[in-house]
Design an enzyme around this catalytic site. Structure first.
Site: not given
Ligand code: HSE
Length: 442
Positions: A13-14, A105, A129, A132, A134, A136, A190, A205
């Site tokens: 995805t990323v 992370k 960046e 932590v 996403g 921000i 997930e 994080k």
């Molecule tokens: N699984 C994380 C969340 C996002 O639910 O915020 C990825 O770090």
């Protein structure tokens, strides 16, 4: 114009979001950075599936060796999961003189010392960046925007999955299992949400933020972590009566040469801005000695928000390569000194507490409990006792009631000992519930 070649490992995805931005916003990035950033190679284990952003054949690497031995590549973007493979990849890339951008992370929280020490030795930059919160830009804010500050406290909602679940429980009165199931069906959680639910993701994080804020390495195994898997909607309701909202809070505070790093369900006063952060959003509060309180809010996950952060690191590093300050002049990526931070022991945490006892509604119970609290020097701020609680089963309603005590600031050691002693007196009928409260007094 200087050309900087970028390779990506992991095309999920990323990765798809990063490739899309690099390709479709090439001109914009060129204009903003003064560098021609070129996506040269992408490696993923399986190219035989549908991708959100399909790539032309010439950009695909079909083996790890083909990827890592590409001599033109200046920056390696690591977007795989887990720890072992990305650690091997990053170390190998650093040895080959390539700068690193990672969103991993778990890797940085657990193996940061290894990665950053090697990177520093080789004069390599590591951008993280996206690791932590996403989208921000909190890492850049700490490293640059807030550089003039001694960070006194940094705390926030760093996991969207758990915030979504707690928000639903709070607003719709649903129980944990129902909301989790719904979150999985909607794709907010997930298939295996264990690391989100049990607090590990938020702990990774906050460990990174604490390292950056307090300038040293953290032994991740010493971070205090509690998840939301045992949260009962009864406590959310009772907390609401006291003026509190329940959040999974990640907290780092520096005091007396130590750093307190913890993740646990936390009651926040309704008027705290974090109480209003709902659903999958993330938010971080930073208190600096010069700036005072600042708040950062945004999407903590998702393809494009996370890609936005990854690309910010790519551009930052590309600019320094173009200026000739990439490998030659080391810019310490983490601002980490080579020291290990001393973490405050759990027994020495000081905070306020919400304690829910399940007790028979008979003479003397409250007196016995308050006597033990007094013995441990714990001051009571408020008490709620319900005559009957509809969410308890009929049988339980007849026998027991919830008795909630909100304390003033006390040590973890005192509260744990008091609860142990009360339970030993066999006054309580069920395991006592303890939820920490973060407010002005703490
Ligand atoms: N699984 C994380 C969340 C996002 O639910 O915020 C990825 O770090």
């Amino acid at each position: 114009m200087k050309k900087v070649n970028v390779g990506i490992v992991g095309y999920g995805t990323v990765g798809n979001g990063v490739a899309k931005i690099l390709e479709e916003k090439k001109q914009l990035l060129k204009k903003k950075s003064g560098v021609n950033i070129n996506l040269c190679k992408v490696y993923t284990r399986n190219w035989n599936k549908e991708f959100l952003y399909p790539l032309p054949e010439e950009k695909k690497a079909y083996s790890y060796e083909e990827f890592i031995n590409d001599e033109n590549m200046d920056i390696v973007v690591e977007l795989t999961g887990g720890i072992d493979f990305p650690l091997k990849l990053i170390k190998e890339a650093i040895e080959k003189g390539k700068h690193i951008v990672t969103a991993n992370k778990a890797l940085l929280a657990e193996k940061g010392k290894e990665v950053f020490s090697l990177a520093e030795e080789k004069g390599i930059r590591v951008g993280y960046e996206a690791a932590v919160a996403g989208g921000i830009p909190i890492i850049r804010a700490l490293r640059e925007g807030l550089v003039a500050n001694k960070i006194e406290k940094i705390y926030g909602i760093l996991n969207g999955t758990t915030n979504y679940i707690l928000t639903k429980m709070y607003k719709e009165g649903l129980d944990f299992d129902t909301v989790l199931k719904e979150a999985q069906e909607l794709g907010y959680a997930e298939a295996d949400p264990t690391l989100d639910i049990n607090g590990t993701d938020a702990a990774h994080k906050i460990a990174i933020l604490a390292s950056l804020s307090y300038g040293g390495f953290i032994d991740f195994s010493q971070v205090y972590i509690e998840g939301i898997e045992h949260i009962d909607s009864l406590d959310i309701d009772l907390g609401r009566e006291l003026g509190y909202t329940l959040k999974l809070l990640a907290i780092a505070k520096g005091h007396n040469g130590e750093v307190e790093v913890r993740v646990h369900p936390t009651f926040l006063p309704d008027e705290n801005p974090l109480s209003k952060v709902d659903g999958v959003f993330n938010a971080v509060m930073v208190e600096g000695d010069a700036v005072g309180e600042t708040m950062f809010y945004g999407k903590g996950a998702g393809s494009m928000p996370t890609a936005s952060s990854v690309v910010s690191d790519i551009v930052d590093i590309a600019k320094s390569i173009a200026l000739g300050v990439g490998r030659e002049i080391e810019i310490t990526s983490m601002n980490w000194e080579h020291k290990d931070l001393v973490l405050t022991k759990v027994k020495d945490f000081y905070t306020r507490y919400y304690v829910r006892f399940t007790v028979p509604d008979i003479t003397g119970v409250l007196a016995k409990i308050s006597t033990v609290f007094a013995k441990y020097n714990i001051s009571i701020a408020a008490v709620i006792q319900k005559e009957k609680v509809l969410s308890l089963t009929k049988k339980k309603q007849e026998k027991v009631v919830p008795l909630v005590i909100l304390t003033h600031t006390a040590s973890e050691n005192s509260i744990q000992n008091a609860i142990k002693e009360i339970e030993q007196q066999k006054i309580t009928e069920e395991k006592t519930i303890l939820i920490r409260v973060e407010d002005e007094e703490s």
